[in-house]
Design an enzyme around this catalytic site. Structure first.
Site, PDB file in Angstrom:
ATOM      1  N   GLU A 140       0.830  -1.209   0.000  1.00 37.34           N
ATOM      2  CA  GLU A 140       0.000   0.000   0.000  1.00 37.34           C
ATOM      3  C   GLU A 140       0.867   1.262   0.000  1.00 37.34           C
ATOM      4  O   GLU A 140       0.516   2.278  -0.586  1.00 37.34           O
ATOM      5  CB  GLU A 140      -0.941   0.002   1.212  1.00 37.34           C
ATOM      6  CG  GLU A 140      -2.009  -1.061   1.151  1.00 37.34           C
ATOM      7  CD  GLU A 140      -3.023  -0.810   0.026  1.00 37.34           C
ATOM      8  OE1 GLU A 140      -2.699  -1.087  -1.152  1.00 37.34           O
ATOM      9  OE2 GLU A 140      -4.121  -0.328   0.302  1.00 37.34           O
ATOM     10  N   THR A 193      -6.291   7.465  -3.988  1.00 36.98           N
ATOM     11  CA  THR A 193      -6.236   7.454  -2.517  1.00 36.98           C
ATOM     12  C   THR A 193      -5.268   8.517  -2.020  1.00 36.98           C
ATOM     13  O   THR A 193      -5.544   9.227  -1.048  1.00 36.98           O
ATOM     14  CB  THR A 193      -5.802   6.068  -2.026  1.00 36.98           C
ATOM     15  OG1 THR A 193      -6.746   5.109  -2.502  1.00 36.98           O
ATOM     16  CG2 THR A 193      -5.716   6.013  -0.525  1.00 36.98           C
TER      17      THR A 193
HETATM   18  N1  LIG Z   1      -1.450  -4.063  -8.947  1.00 35.29           N
HETATM   19  C1  LIG Z   1      -1.963  -2.841  -8.747  1.00 35.29           C
HETATM   20  N2  LIG Z   1      -3.290  -2.654  -8.719  1.00 35.29           N
HETATM   21  C2  LIG Z   1      -3.806  -1.405  -8.514  1.00 35.29           C
HETATM   22  N3  LIG Z   1      -3.086  -0.297  -8.325  1.00 35.29           N
HETATM   23  C3  LIG Z   1      -1.744  -0.448  -8.357  1.00 35.29           C
HETATM   24  C4  LIG Z   1      -1.156  -1.712  -8.549  1.00 35.29           C
HETATM   25  N4  LIG Z   1       0.163  -1.542  -8.529  1.00 35.29           N
HETATM   26  C5  LIG Z   1       0.374  -0.239  -8.332  1.00 35.29           C
HETATM   27  N5  LIG Z   1      -0.755   0.442  -8.227  1.00 35.29           N
HETATM   28  C6  LIG Z   1      -0.896   1.900  -8.033  1.00 35.29           C
HETATM   29  O1  LIG Z   1      -1.890   2.172  -7.041  1.00 35.29           O
HETATM   30  C7  LIG Z   1      -2.883   3.093  -7.558  1.00 35.29           C
HETATM   31  C8  LIG Z   1      -4.251   2.638  -7.120  1.00 35.29           C
HETATM   32  O2  LIG Z   1      -4.249   2.671  -5.762  1.00 35.29           O
HETATM   33  P1  LIG Z   1      -5.272   3.641  -4.996  1.00 35.29           P
HETATM   34  O3  LIG Z   1      -5.244   4.989  -5.636  1.00 35.29           O
HETATM   35  O4  LIG Z   1      -4.925   3.510  -3.584  1.00 35.29           O
HETATM   36  O5  LIG Z   1      -6.711   3.067  -5.264  1.00 35.29           O
HETATM   37  P2  LIG Z   1      -7.216   1.582  -5.087  1.00 35.29           P
HETATM   38  O6  LIG Z   1      -6.203   0.888  -4.212  1.00 35.29           O
HETATM   39  O7  LIG Z   1      -8.550   1.656  -4.484  1.00 35.29           O
HETATM   40  O8  LIG Z   1      -7.200   1.086  -6.506  1.00 35.29           O
HETATM   41  C9  LIG Z   1      -2.814   2.988  -9.039  1.00 35.29           C
HETATM   42  O9  LIG Z   1      -3.101   4.263  -9.620  1.00 35.29           O
HETATM   43  C10 LIG Z   1      -1.380   2.570  -9.315  1.00 35.29           C
HETATM   44  O10 LIG Z   1      -0.601   3.742  -9.503  1.00 35.29           O
HETATM   45  N1  LIG Z   2      -8.033   4.192   5.048  1.00 39.21           N
HETATM   46  C1  LIG Z   2      -7.763   4.491   3.655  1.00 39.21           C
HETATM   47  C2  LIG Z   2      -8.529   3.528   2.786  1.00 39.21           C
HETATM   48  C3  LIG Z   2      -8.196   3.657   1.302  1.00 39.21           C
HETATM   49  O1  LIG Z   2      -8.977   2.711   0.567  1.00 39.21           O
HETATM   50  P1  LIG Z   2      -8.920   2.662  -1.048  1.00 39.21           P
HETATM   51  O2  LIG Z   2      -9.713   1.468  -1.406  1.00 39.21           O
HETATM   52  O3  LIG Z   2      -9.546   3.943  -1.520  1.00 39.21           O
HETATM   53  O4  LIG Z   2      -7.479   2.577  -1.442  1.00 39.21           O
HETATM   54  C4  LIG Z   2      -8.135   5.945   3.351  1.00 39.21           C
HETATM   55  O5  LIG Z   2      -9.268   6.297   3.691  1.00 39.21           O
HETATM   56  O6  LIG Z   2      -7.291   6.672   2.799  1.00 39.21           O
END
Ligand SMILES: Nc1ncnc2c1ncn2[C@@H]1O[C@H](COP(=O)(O)OP(=O)(O)O)[C@@H](O)[C@H]1O
Ligand SMILES: N[C@@H](CCOP(=O)(O)O)C(=O)O
Length: 320
Positions: A140, A193
């Site tokens: 994460e 996020t």
């Molecule tokens: N295997 C993966 N799956 C999804 N996101 C990834 C992965 N590897 C890296 N990422 C990065 O994480 C971001 C998505 O994470 P986030 O913004 O936290 O939303 P969520 O986790 O809900 O998809 C993507 O834009 C990408 O840059």
């Molecule tokens: N506690 C985090 C949860 C993020 O969840 P995602 O599914 O949007 O990656 C936050 O609220 O930032």
């Protein structure tokens, strides 16, 4: 050559009032990771990504940047450093994304959890699921710059997971009450996020804090006693929702539609833009989900969406 296929489903972080400390997993949809082990070293990096599908080419192929491969590298490093298990072969990783990116459905955590379940199986299960959570949390950090566990932990462990402490990591798995159903609606838009975290305050007034932790305690009590009305009235977030709701077009209309349809409660899924609602029957959950979709469509932004109705997943990341 040995091949293993891992699966991990979508998760909902925060669960309204439990910012960064509470999350749950649903049954479907989820991400799949297929790992193929060969005894011979192929490249300087022991893990390479052979293909990614379902990401519209948006995800990194660099094994140190994609959460699925990055967590396998951390896992191998842990085996060498902590368990004296040296890995001298090569792992080829195929990622099948079924979760939308930046969706609020724990997409990055699902990829990581599916990869860890497969890697653990591939190497003879040297770690417990609880140990695997540590690596998923590091994934994460790669995905959104913060090592929050409220997607990673339920993606691996299933159920609800309460994070009592991050250092040291102290996780409490809370099985769901039997008649709890989630309606999860993902509007066709993205909300990263990392950005959704940037709009949050670094400090909150004591009055707000007491409201928040009162609801977290009541929500946990409701889950443990299958008190559905208590679960519903505890789904109040006075910290993140007020700051993030404006980032989700139609949020207030969707929330009102869920409640009108008979849902117990409704709030932002993770950091959004998805929205979740709880109901105490699958029929009400479906009615609420449909009402939430209609509200997204008729709101100013006229957003189409996808909707899932699911019980809480009790199994967590698994081998297919
Ligand atoms: N295997 C993966 N799956 C999804 N996101 C990834 C992965 N590897 C890296 N990422 C990065 O994480 C971001 C998505 O994470 P986030 O913004 O936290 O939303 P969520 O986790 O809900 O998809 C993507 O834009 C990408 O840059
Ligand atoms: N506690 C985090 C949860 C993020 O969840 P995602 O599914 O949007 O990656 C936050 O609220 O930032």
């Amino acid at each position: 050559m040995k091949t293993v296929r891992g699966f991990a489903s979508a998760t909902v972080g925060n669960v309204a009032c439990g910012f960064d400390v509470l999350g749950f997993a649903i049954k479907e949809p989820g991400d799949e990771v297929i790992l193929t082990l060969s005894e011979r070293k192929h490249s300087s990096c022991p893990v390479t990504i052979s293909s990614i599908s379902g990401d519209e080419g948006k995800l990194p192929l660099d094994p140190k940047k994609n959460t699925s491969s990055f967590v396998v590298l951390k896992f191998l490093e842990h085996l060498r450093a902590q368990k004296g298990i040296a890995f001298n072969g090569h792992i080829s990783l195929e990622l099948k994304k079924h979760l939308p990116l930046s969706s609020g459905m724990g997409s990055s955590a699902a990829s990581a959890a599916a990869a860890l379940a497969a890697a653990n199986e591939l190497l003879g299960q040297p770690c417990t699921k609880m140990e695997l959570v540590h690596f998923a949390i590091e994934g994460e950090r790669v995905a959104c710059g913060s090592a929050h566990a409220d997607n990673a932990a339920p993606a691996i462990l299933g159920n609800f997971v309460l994070i009592r402490s991050y250092t040291p990591l102290d996780l409490i798995v809370i099985p769901p009450p039997d008649e709890l159903y989630c309606s999860l609606v993902h509007p066709h838009t993205e909300l990263r996020t990392s950005f959704a975290r940037s709009v949050l305050p670094n400090e909150i007034p004591l009055k707000m804090a007491t409201q928040q932790w009162g609801n977290v305690g009541a929500l946990v009590a409701g889950l443990l006693t299958a008190d559905y009305p208590l679960i519903g009235r505890s789904l109040i977030d006075v910290v993140a929702e007020p700051k993030r709701a404006p980032l989700i077009p139609g949020f207030f209309e969707v929330k009102e539609a869920a409640q009108r349809a008979g849902a117990l409660g409704c709030s932002i899924a993770g950091s959004g833009p998805s929205i979740f609602a709880f109901s105490s029957s699958p029929d009400t959950a479906r009615e609420a989900g449909i009402a939430m979709q209609e509200a997204f469509l008729t709101s100013k932004a006229k957003l189409p969406s996808d909707m899932w109705v699911s019980p809480i997943c009790r199994e967590g990341a698994r081998i297919l």
